[in-house]
Design an enzyme around this catalytic site. Structure first.
Site, short mmCIF file in Angstrom:
data_model
loop_
_atom_site.label_atom_id
_atom_site.label_comp_id
_atom_site.label_asym_id
_atom_site.label_seq_id
_atom_site.Cartn_x
_atom_site.Cartn_y
_atom_site.Cartn_z
N PHE A 147 32.50 29.48 81.35
CA PHE A 147 33.16 29.30 80.05
C PHE A 147 34.68 29.37 80.13
O PHE A 147 35.36 29.36 79.10
CB PHE A 147 32.65 30.34 79.05
CG PHE A 147 31.19 30.20 78.73
CD1 PHE A 147 30.77 29.22 77.83
CD2 PHE A 147 30.24 30.99 79.35
CE1 PHE A 147 29.43 29.05 77.53
CE2 PHE A 147 28.88 30.83 79.06
CZ PHE A 147 28.48 29.87 78.14
N CYS A 197 35.95 18.13 79.93
CA CYS A 197 34.60 18.56 79.52
C CYS A 197 34.19 18.29 78.08
O CYS A 197 33.04 17.92 77.85
CB CYS A 197 34.43 20.03 79.83
SG CYS A 197 34.35 20.30 81.61
P1 NAD Z 1 36.18 19.14 90.08
O1 NAD Z 1 36.04 17.70 90.15
O2 NAD Z 1 37.54 19.76 89.96
O3 NAD Z 1 35.50 19.84 91.34
C1 NAD Z 1 34.26 19.46 91.87
C2 NAD Z 1 34.38 19.42 93.39
O4 NAD Z 1 33.08 19.27 93.95
C3 NAD Z 1 35.21 18.26 93.94
O5 NAD Z 1 36.29 18.77 94.69
C4 NAD Z 1 34.22 17.47 94.82
O6 NAD Z 1 34.81 16.95 95.99
C5 NAD Z 1 33.20 18.53 95.15
N1 NAD Z 1 31.88 18.02 95.54
C6 NAD Z 1 31.11 17.08 94.91
N2 NAD Z 1 29.95 16.92 95.55
C7 NAD Z 1 29.95 17.75 96.62
C8 NAD Z 1 29.02 18.04 97.66
N3 NAD Z 1 27.81 17.46 97.71
N4 NAD Z 1 29.37 18.96 98.59
C9 NAD Z 1 30.58 19.57 98.54
N5 NAD Z 1 31.50 19.34 97.58
C10 NAD Z 1 31.19 18.45 96.63
O7 NAD Z 1 35.27 19.61 88.84
P2 NAD Z 1 35.44 20.95 87.97
O8 NAD Z 1 36.44 20.75 86.90
O9 NAD Z 1 35.56 22.11 88.87
O10 NAD Z 1 34.02 20.98 87.25
C11 NAD Z 1 32.85 21.30 87.96
C12 NAD Z 1 31.73 21.55 86.98
O11 NAD Z 1 32.05 22.67 86.16
C13 NAD Z 1 31.47 20.40 86.02
O12 NAD Z 1 30.09 20.32 85.79
C14 NAD Z 1 32.16 20.83 84.75
O13 NAD Z 1 31.53 20.31 83.60
C15 NAD Z 1 31.99 22.33 84.77
N6 NAD Z 1 33.02 23.09 84.06
C16 NAD Z 1 34.33 22.76 84.16
C17 NAD Z 1 35.31 23.54 83.52
C18 NAD Z 1 36.77 23.21 83.62
O14 NAD Z 1 37.55 23.83 82.95
N7 NAD Z 1 37.19 22.26 84.44
C19 NAD Z 1 34.94 24.68 82.81
C20 NAD Z 1 33.57 25.00 82.74
C21 NAD Z 1 32.63 24.21 83.37
C1 UGA Z 2 37.07 24.13 77.27
C2 UGA Z 2 36.47 25.40 76.67
O1 UGA Z 2 37.47 26.07 75.89
C3 UGA Z 2 35.96 26.32 77.76
O2 UGA Z 2 35.32 27.45 77.17
C4 UGA Z 2 34.97 25.55 78.64
O3 UGA Z 2 34.54 26.36 79.71
C5 UGA Z 2 35.64 24.32 79.19
O4 UGA Z 2 36.11 23.50 78.09
C6 UGA Z 2 34.74 23.45 80.00
O5 UGA Z 2 33.53 23.51 79.86
O6 UGA Z 2 35.32 22.68 80.73
P1 UGA Z 2 39.40 23.48 78.42
O7 UGA Z 2 38.96 22.09 78.16
O8 UGA Z 2 39.85 23.84 79.78
O9 UGA Z 2 38.20 24.51 78.05
O10 UGA Z 2 40.59 23.86 77.43
P2 UGA Z 2 40.63 24.16 75.85
O11 UGA Z 2 41.55 25.28 75.63
O12 UGA Z 2 39.29 24.29 75.26
O13 UGA Z 2 41.33 22.87 75.28
C7 UGA Z 2 40.68 21.61 75.23
C8 UGA Z 2 41.52 20.62 74.45
O14 UGA Z 2 41.54 20.94 73.06
C9 UGA Z 2 42.98 20.58 74.88
O15 UGA Z 2 43.44 19.26 74.87
C10 UGA Z 2 43.66 21.41 73.83
O16 UGA Z 2 45.02 21.11 73.70
C11 UGA Z 2 42.87 21.02 72.59
N1 UGA Z 2 42.92 22.01 71.51
C12 UGA Z 2 42.48 23.28 71.71
C13 UGA Z 2 43.36 21.63 70.26
O17 UGA Z 2 43.74 20.48 70.03
N2 UGA Z 2 43.37 22.56 69.24
C14 UGA Z 2 42.94 23.83 69.42
O18 UGA Z 2 42.97 24.62 68.44
C15 UGA Z 2 42.49 24.20 70.68
#
Ligand code: NAD
Ligand code: UGA
Length: 468
Positions: free
Chosen positions: A165, A279
């Site tokens: 999260f 996301c």
């Molecule tokens: P990302 O693209 O930054 O990282 C994923 C990494 O996995 C890449 O570097 C890729 O090269 C690697 N990868 C893919 N397949 C592979 C394999 N078979 N073996 C080894 N490495 C491999 O993605 P992210 O932002 O870290 O997101 C990952 C997951 O977490 C997604 O499902 C996303 O929805 C979820 N998530 C993201 C956020 C966020 O804030 N970015 C927050 C919560 C959940």
């Molecule tokens: C969001 C969720 O907040 C995380 O809890 C979750 O884990 C994550 O997605 C995920 O699954 O990837 P993130 O996308 O990193 O996190 O950042 P946020 O702070 O949620 O902002 C998302 C977008 O909404 C940004 O563009 C931000 O500027 C915008 N935002 C946020 C608004 O326009 N208004 C707000 O009040 C808050």
């Protein structure tokens, strides 16, 4: 009894895997944490001697400095990592499918499946496999089927769902003090033991009452639900912002008044140029797809509207800029402050800034971009992708990347604030005003600056100058 975990592997060294497992290493010195990725450049950056890490996240470098080489390791040797680990986080990307069944909506689970197959092929001892990636409801079932069909004798796999999260820009703070840690497991004895083993890892720093244990499917769906409801708040407030602009009401005042109701709460009610990030859109589309697959078209339409409102908000903003600049921006110069999808990150995935700049370029305006953290090569990459009918060469003729807000504003007719970087509040606005063409417009897509103060300097500030 639950296993005492001493060796953790994380597959995927991205925005989630990197910070999450670095924090586990910091908080659990008795656990060896290895983070692997296929991407050699990314791993090299994690290992770089001067800590030039592949992602910018406040506090992350400090965590990595404390643990790297102690009990935190980065590598491209996925097989070795799998063989040695007791618990494996699968933290790979799950983007929206671009083609095939469910294109444009469904999550592409290819990376999850490949990682799962590799675990099955390589493991010679039992593993707890943890879904960290955000996945559609019931993905754990597919992972279990793949693992069981390919496992060696005496190898058992327990699957957990442990969605993340954290928000980018505050990842380390979120990981240090999470609102909750959610762990889903099968409600069998083995499933509950695996769940307890992972809960014990988190309980090194997370209070027990914040570690929620639920069924696998609830856990998977809770992640999509949380993102959908967060994004829905933003779309709701953005929908209201359109009414505000048409009536003279102030969306910040409305949001403040509404958020004072303890049932609504004050957070996440900031009107904006639209949400971005890797996301929100992806996960809602995924929920829409799930709803449709379950023959729930009304539910699908409800959530789809959250994304549509976001598209509308971005379109409405670009149109406002064109309309205000006397219905044409062809040949005009616009400064765009902020390219990241939010403040305190260098991540640009789905950034609203990209959509705005694409719109400006299609009107044949010149755009000066400044962002404190996004690297130049990323900007060119994103703009090339966003403008498939323009060559990079022609994009470069229209776009200049600048080193400061003041430089970006030089000789422009308008400034657009696209990201809520704090430093944009503290810009030397009087100096900026002197160097701009007149009338000088500021379009504040983040309600960041003090509109009254800027109006006093001479700026025409949106959203407010056309109120009665
Ligand atoms: P990302 O693209 O930054 O990282 C994923 C990494 O996995 C890449 O570097 C890729 O090269 C690697 N990868 C893919 N397949 C592979 C394999 N078979 N073996 C080894 N490495 C491999 O993605 P992210 O932002 O870290 O997101 C990952 C997951 O977490 C997604 O499902 C996303 O929805 C979820 N998530 C993201 C956020 C966020 O804030 N970015 C927050 C919560 C959940
Ligand atoms: C969001 C969720 O907040 C995380 O809890 C979750 O884990 C994550 O997605 C995920 O699954 O990837 P993130 O996308 O990193 O996190 O950042 P946020 O702070 O949620 O902002 C998302 C977008 O909404 C940004 O563009 C931000 O500027 C915008 N935002 C946020 C608004 O326009 N208004 C707000 O009040 C808050």
């Amino acid at each position: 009894a639950p296993l005492k975990i001493t060796k953790i592997l994380c597959i995927g060294a991205g925005y989630v895997g990197g910070p999450t497992c670095a924090v586990i290493a910091l908080k659990c010195p008795h656990i060896t944490v290895t983070i692997v990725d296929l991407n050699q450049a990314r791993i090299d950056a994690w290992n770089s001697p001067d800590f030039n890490l592949p992602i910018y996240e406040p506090g992350l470098e400090d965590v990595v400095r404390q643990c790297r080489g102690r009990n935190l390791f980065f590598s491209t040797d996925v097989d070795k990592g799998i063989r040695e680990a007791e618990l494996i986080f699968v933290s790979v990307n799950t983007p929206t499918k671009k083609s095939g069944v469910g294109a444009g909506f469904a999550a592409d689970l290819n990376y999850v499946e490949l990682a799962t197959r590799q675990i099955a092929a390589v493991a010679t001892t039992s593993k707890i496999v943890v879904e960290k990636s955000t996945v559609p409801c019931r993905t754990a079932e597919s992972m279990r089927t793949i693992l069981e069909a390919n496992s060696k004798p005496n190898c058992r796999f327990d699957i957990l769902s442990n969605p993340e999260f954290l928000a980018e820009g505050t990842a380390i703070a979120d990981l240090f003090q999470p609102d909750r840690v959610l762990i889903g497991s099968l409600q069998t004895r083995e499933g509950k033991d695996a769940c307890a083993a992972l809960a014990n890892v988190y309980s090194n720093w997370v209070p027990e009452n914040k570690i929620l244990t639920v069924g696998l499917w609830s856990s998977e769906l809770s992640k999509l639900a949380a993102n959908a409801m967060l994004a829905q708040r933003i779309s709701s407030v953005n929908a209201l912002s359109a009414i505000c602009e048409a009536t003279g009401a102030n969306i910040d005042e409305v949001a403040h008044a509404v958020g004072y109701d303890s049932r609504v709460g004050p957070k996440f009610l900031k009107a904006s140029v639209g949400f971005g990030g890797s996301c929100f859109q992806k996960d809602i589309l995924n929920l829409v797809y799930l709803s449709e697959s379950l023959h729930l078209p009304e539910v699908a339409a409800y959530w789809r509207q959250v994304v549509e409102m976001n598209e509308y908000q971005k379109r409405r903003f670009s149109k406002r800029v064109v309309d205000t600049l006397f219905n044409t921006i062809t040949g005009k110069h616009i400064a765009v402050l902020g390219f990241a999808f939010k403040a305190d990150t260098g991540d640009t995935r789905e950034s609203a800034s990209i959509t705005l700049i694409r719109d400006f370029l299609s009107e044949r305006a010149f755009v000066n971009i400044y962002d404190p953290k996004v690297i130049e090569s990323q900007i060119w990459l994103d703009l090339s992708e966003a403008c498939p009918n323009m060559s990079l060469e022609s994009i470069k003729k229209q776009v200049k990347i600048c080193n400061s807000a003041v430089e970006a504003a030089l000789n422009t007719e308008a400034i657009v604030i696209a990201t809520e970087w704090k430093e944009f509040k503290a810009v030397a606005w009087t100096e900026v005003y002197e160097h701009m063409k007149k009338p000088a417009f500021v379009f504040d897509g983040r309600l960041l600056v003090d509109a009254d103060e800027l109006t006093k300097i001479g700026f025409k500030v949106y959203p407010s100058f056309f109120f009665f």
